[in-house]
Design a protein around this motif. Structure first.
Motif, PDB file in Angstrom:
ATOM      1  N   LEU A   1      13.125  84.919  27.355  1.00 18.43           N
ATOM      2  CA  LEU A   1      12.791  85.312  28.727  1.00 18.43           C
ATOM      3  C   LEU A   1      13.596  84.517  29.749  1.00 18.43           C
ATOM      4  CD1 LEU A   1       8.922  85.764  28.529  1.00 18.43           C
ATOM      5  CD2 LEU A   1      10.650  87.523  28.882  1.00 18.43           C
ATOM      6  N   MET A   2      13.774  83.233  29.504  1.00 23.33           N
ATOM      7  CA  MET A   2      14.583  82.428  30.418  1.00 23.33           C
ATOM      8  C   MET A   2      16.023  82.919  30.441  1.00 23.33           C
ATOM      9  SD  MET A   2      13.181  78.562  29.856  1.00 23.33           S
ATOM     10  CE  MET A   2      14.593  77.895  30.682  1.00 23.33           C
ATOM     11  N   THR A   3      16.547  83.284  29.279  1.00 17.22           N
ATOM     12  CA  THR A   3      17.905  83.803  29.212  1.00 17.22           C
ATOM     13  C   THR A   3      18.012  85.127  29.951  1.00 17.22           C
ATOM     14  OG1 THR A   3      18.211  82.740  27.077  1.00 17.22           O
ATOM     15  CG2 THR A   3      19.735  84.517  27.639  1.00 17.22           C
TER      16      THR A   3
ATOM     17  N   MET B   1      23.644  73.739  34.605  1.00 12.62           N
ATOM     18  CA  MET B   1      22.294  73.256  34.571  1.00 12.62           C
ATOM     19  C   MET B   1      21.543  73.843  33.373  1.00 12.62           C
ATOM     20  SD  MET B   1      19.500  72.764  37.527  1.00 12.62           S
ATOM     21  CE  MET B   1      19.290  74.332  38.267  1.00 12.62           C
ATOM     22  N   GLY B   2      21.813  75.089  33.050  1.00 13.52           N
ATOM     23  CA  GLY B   2      21.152  75.716  31.915  1.00 13.52           C
ATOM     24  C   GLY B   2      21.520  75.073  30.589  1.00 13.52           C
ATOM     25  N   SER B   3      22.763  74.595  30.493  1.00 11.83           N
ATOM     26  CA  SER B   3      23.168  73.966  29.235  1.00 11.83           C
ATOM     27  C   SER B   3      22.479  72.624  29.041  1.00 11.83           C
ATOM     28  CB  SER B   3      24.686  73.783  29.205  1.00 11.83           C
ATOM     29  OG  SER B   3      25.097  72.948  30.265  1.00 11.83           O
ATOM     30  N   VAL B   4      21.939  72.042  30.105  1.00  8.12           N
ATOM     31  CA  VAL B   4      21.185  70.794  29.992  1.00  8.12           C
ATOM     32  C   VAL B   4      19.709  71.088  29.764  1.00  8.12           C
ATOM     33  CG1 VAL B   4      20.480  68.723  31.248  1.00  8.12           C
ATOM     34  CG2 VAL B   4      22.822  69.548  31.424  1.00  8.12           C
ATOM     35  N   MET B   5      19.186  72.086  30.457  1.00  8.21           N
ATOM     36  CA  MET B   5      17.761  72.378  30.382  1.00  8.21           C
ATOM     37  C   MET B   5      17.352  73.057  29.083  1.00  8.21           C
ATOM     38  SD  MET B   5      16.918  73.572  34.274  1.00  8.21           S
ATOM     39  CE  MET B   5      15.423  74.341  33.755  1.00  8.21           C
ATOM     40  N   ALA B   6      18.203  73.915  28.544  1.00  8.60           N
ATOM     41  CA  ALA B   6      17.837  74.701  27.365  1.00  8.60           C
ATOM     42  C   ALA B   6      17.512  73.830  26.147  1.00  8.60           C
ATOM     43  CB  ALA B   6      18.922  75.714  27.042  1.00  8.60           C
ATOM     44  N   PRO B   7      18.344  72.859  25.786  1.00  9.73           N
ATOM     45  CA  PRO B   7      17.980  72.038  24.623  1.00  9.73           C
ATOM     46  C   PRO B   7      16.710  71.216  24.851  1.00  9.73           C
ATOM     47  CG  PRO B   7      20.306  71.792  25.103  1.00  9.73           C
ATOM     48  CD  PRO B   7      19.704  72.559  26.233  1.00  9.73           C
TER      49      PRO B   7
ATOM     50  N   PRO C   1      21.046  87.940  35.639  1.00 13.72           N
ATOM     51  CA  PRO C   1      21.495  88.426  36.953  1.00 13.72           C
ATOM     52  C   PRO C   1      22.262  87.371  37.751  1.00 13.72           C
ATOM     53  CG  PRO C   1      19.229  89.073  36.570  1.00 13.72           C
ATOM     54  CD  PRO C   1      19.605  88.148  35.448  1.00 13.72           C
ATOM     55  N   PHE C   2      21.848  86.113  37.650  1.00 12.94           N
ATOM     56  CA  PHE C   2      22.548  85.051  38.357  1.00 12.94           C
ATOM     57  C   PHE C   2      23.949  84.851  37.796  1.00 12.94           C
ATOM     58  CE2 PHE C   2      18.039  84.019  38.895  1.00 12.94           C
ATOM     59  CZ  PHE C   2      17.977  83.991  40.278  1.00 12.94           C
ATOM     60  N   LEU C   3      24.081  84.980  36.483  1.00  9.18           N
ATOM     61  CA  LEU C   3      25.395  84.875  35.859  1.00  9.18           C
ATOM     62  C   LEU C   3      26.291  86.019  36.308  1.00  9.18           C
ATOM     63  CD1 LEU C   3      27.224  83.462  33.766  1.00  9.18           C
ATOM     64  CD2 LEU C   3      26.237  84.974  32.052  1.00  9.18           C
ATOM     65  N   TRP C   4      25.752  87.222  36.403  1.00 10.13           N
ATOM     66  CA  TRP C   4      26.531  88.380  36.832  1.00 10.13           C
ATOM     67  C   TRP C   4      26.982  88.219  38.280  1.00 10.13           C
ATOM     68  CZ3 TRP C   4      25.770  92.415  40.370  1.00 10.13           C
ATOM     69  CH2 TRP C   4      26.674  93.455  40.251  1.00 10.13           C
ATOM     70  N   ILE C   5      26.090  87.731  39.156  1.00  9.26           N
ATOM     71  CA  ILE C   5      26.447  87.516  40.558  1.00  9.26           C
ATOM     72  C   ILE C   5      27.551  86.471  40.671  1.00  9.26           C
ATOM     73  CG2 ILE C   5      25.588  86.581  42.744  1.00  9.26           C
ATOM     74  CD1 ILE C   5      22.894  87.934  42.058  1.00  9.26           C
ATOM     75  N   ALA C   6      27.433  85.389  39.915  1.00 10.36           N
ATOM     76  CA  ALA C   6      28.463  84.344  39.954  1.00 10.36           C
ATOM     77  C   ALA C   6      29.794  84.889  39.468  1.00 10.36           C
ATOM     78  CB  ALA C   6      28.029  83.156  39.106  1.00 10.36           C
TER      79      ALA C   6
END
Length: 61
Positions: free
Chosen positions: A31-33, A1-7, A38-43
């Protein structure tokens, strides 16, 4: 989802503030990154534990 929202979000910021105001574009993206790390680390931890469980299951089967 981040790869779609970021651009999309980056494009909106650039169209709103322009390339001349780099900090107005960079700071929200940074800031968004930072908030997403933390979500990336949990995953990543969940993936490692799932792989470990599958490995144990394959060895015992």
């Amino acid at each position: 989802m981040g790869s779609v929202m970021a651009p999309v979000f980056g494009g909106l910021l650039l169209s709103q503030y322009g390339a001349e105001n780099g900090l107005n574009v960079f700071i929200p993206l940074a800031l968004m990154t930072a908030l997403g790390l933390p979500f990336l680390w949990i995953a990543h931890q969940r993936l490692l534990s799932r792989e470990k469980k599958e490995k144990v299951f394959q060895v015992s089967a």
